[in-house]
Scaffold this motif. Structure first.
Motif, mmCIF file in Angstrom:
data_model
loop_
_atom_site.group_PDB
_atom_site.id
_atom_site.type_symbol
_atom_site.label_atom_id
_atom_site.label_comp_id
_atom_site.label_asym_id
_atom_site.label_seq_id
_atom_site.Cartn_x
_atom_site.Cartn_y
_atom_site.Cartn_z
ATOM 1 N N LEU A 175 15.293 5.196 15.768
ATOM 2 C CA LEU A 175 14.562 6.344 16.293
ATOM 3 C C LEU A 175 14.310 7.355 14.785
ATOM 4 O O LEU A 175 13.230 7.703 14.472
ATOM 5 N N GLN A 176 15.580 7.544 13.958
ATOM 6 C CA GLN A 176 15.339 8.175 13.005
ATOM 7 C C GLN A 176 14.418 7.498 11.975
ATOM 8 O O GLN A 176 13.727 8.174 11.298
ATOM 9 N N ARG A 178 11.985 5.903 12.565
ATOM 10 C CA ARG A 178 10.725 5.935 12.960
ATOM 11 C C ARG A 178 10.162 7.473 12.874
ATOM 12 O O ARG A 178 8.926 7.822 13.508
ATOM 13 N N GLY A 179 10.726 8.195 12.331
ATOM 14 C CA GLY A 179 10.319 9.499 12.185
ATOM 15 C C GLY A 179 10.699 10.793 12.982
ATOM 16 O O GLY A 179 10.629 11.844 13.005
ATOM 17 N N VAL A 180 11.710 10.442 14.027
ATOM 18 C CA VAL A 180 12.285 11.405 14.769
ATOM 19 C C VAL A 180 13.513 12.237 14.287
ATOM 20 O O VAL A 180 14.474 11.461 13.956
ATOM 21 N N ASP A 181 13.349 13.430 14.009
ATOM 22 C CA ASP A 181 14.329 14.278 13.719
ATOM 23 C C ASP A 181 14.912 15.061 14.882
ATOM 24 O O ASP A 181 14.300 15.955 15.387
ATOM 25 N N PHE A 182 16.197 14.576 15.126
ATOM 26 C CA PHE A 182 16.966 15.201 16.345
ATOM 27 C C PHE A 182 17.550 16.569 16.050
ATOM 28 O O PHE A 182 17.759 17.289 17.009
ATOM 29 N N ASP A 183 17.285 17.078 14.794
ATOM 30 C CA ASP A 183 17.899 18.535 14.535
ATOM 31 C C ASP A 183 16.726 19.525 14.209
ATOM 32 O O ASP A 183 16.961 20.584 14.019
ATOM 33 N N TYR A 194 16.472 13.793 22.694
ATOM 34 C CA TYR A 194 17.620 13.116 23.286
ATOM 35 C C TYR A 194 17.471 12.582 24.476
ATOM 36 O O TYR A 194 18.111 11.570 24.677
ATOM 37 N N SER A 195 16.657 13.190 25.397
ATOM 38 C CA SER A 195 16.189 12.489 26.770
ATOM 39 C C SER A 195 15.830 10.947 26.564
ATOM 40 O O SER A 195 15.933 10.226 27.145
#
Length: 309
Positions: A175-176, A178-183, A194-195
């Protein structure tokens, strides 16, 4: 970080023992850690465990156990003097509390709390060594002939947590990419990210369960009495380790019957070394418990020992 807490086959000598030999050895260590009260004996067992953990290249994993053990030791040292009032050496006279009386803290209670925390650290180190030294599949296969269904259930349960940790790390990395930044973003935005991560992990777990079921069906699980095949054979190193464990247990039993390893904290703490038999019994027990370490060093530097064990 979590991967270091689980078994990893590194091709080390201490990981080549038969599961039965390792189980007997660790059982003796656990039994002695529960029977011994003398702090010198417990410290010696802890030192031996540190050397064994270092031999399986597990110091980084043991660091977490050590920090947790030190924290619990401090907690026990604080709580125990507040509960136990049996010591004769009062180091602090506290106030009078309702229903509890005067809150007096004794040196013996603090001392007993520290030794109890040390015992707990030794026990935690034993389980850490078990995780690093024993292949869980080989250990469960040891009991598969007697309780096949129970072993299968335990194997699936113990496999679940490390597998989920590995899958969670893998899915998060994808996911990271693919551009998803969890912070990034506020609390609600991060919760949504996160869900989605846990939804993907749930689907992956369901797919894995289907694959396990298909694999069991392909192996005709449940169609009849199962056969058992094991390549783990008892070798000379295993017999030497089991023999050392039994001799250490015998020497420790003799020592405990003669007062070696016993220790009294209340009302006044005993001296650590009362006579010459106290360190002598400890040296004998440690020598027999050091058989795996001696064999490991012989495996590295002596071709004759390597060819025989």
């Amino acid at each position: 970080m979590f991967d270091k807490l689980f078994y990893q086959d590194k091709g080390l000598f201490l990981q080549s023992f038969h599961p039965a030999a390792v189980l007997a050895y660790l059982f003796v260590l656990l039994l002695l850690s529960l029977l011994y009260d003398n702090p010198i004996y417990l410290l010696s067992l802890l030192l031996l465990l540190v050397l064994l953990i270092k031999g399986v290249d597990g110091m980084e994993a043991w660091e977490g156990f050590f920090k947790a053990g030190v924290f619990l030791m401090l907690v026990v040292m604080i709580v125990n003097p507040l509960v136990i009032r049996a010591g004769a050496t009062i180091i602090w006279h506290g106030p009078v509390l309702p229903f509890l009386g005067r809150l007096d803290i004794s040196m013996e209670a603090v001392y007993f709390g520290a030794v109890s925390g040390l015992r707990l650290l030794v026990i935690m180190s034993i389980f850490c060594l078990y995780n690093l030294m024993v292949n869980p599949d080989n250990m469960l296969n040891l009991f598969s002939g007697a309780a096949g269904k129970s072993v299968l259930l335990v194997a699936l349960a113990t496999r679940m947590f490390p597998t989920m940790v590995r899958d969670l790390k893998r899915i998060k990395e994808v996911l990271q990419f693919r551009g998803v930044d969890f912070d990034e973003g506020g609390l609600w935005e991060r919760v949504k990210k996160y869900s989605g991560l846990y939804n993907v992990m749930l689907l992956s777990s369901l797919e894995d369960s289907m694959e396990i079921a298909e694999s069991m069906q392909a192996r005709a699980y449940g169609s009849g009495r199962r056969s058992v095949y094991s390549r783990n054979l008892l070798r000379p190193r295993d017999y030497l380790s089991i023999g050392g464990s039994l001799l250490a247990l015998s020497a420790a039993t003799w020592g405990l019957l003669n007062g070696c390893g016993r220790y009294s904290f209340y009302p006044v703490a005993d001296v650590l070394i009362s006579d010459s038999s106290t360190p002598a019994a400890l040296v004998v027990v440690l020598f027999y418990l050091s058989v795996p370490l001696i064999l490991s060093e012989g495996w590295k530097y002596c071709r004759f020992i390597k060819s025989k064990i």
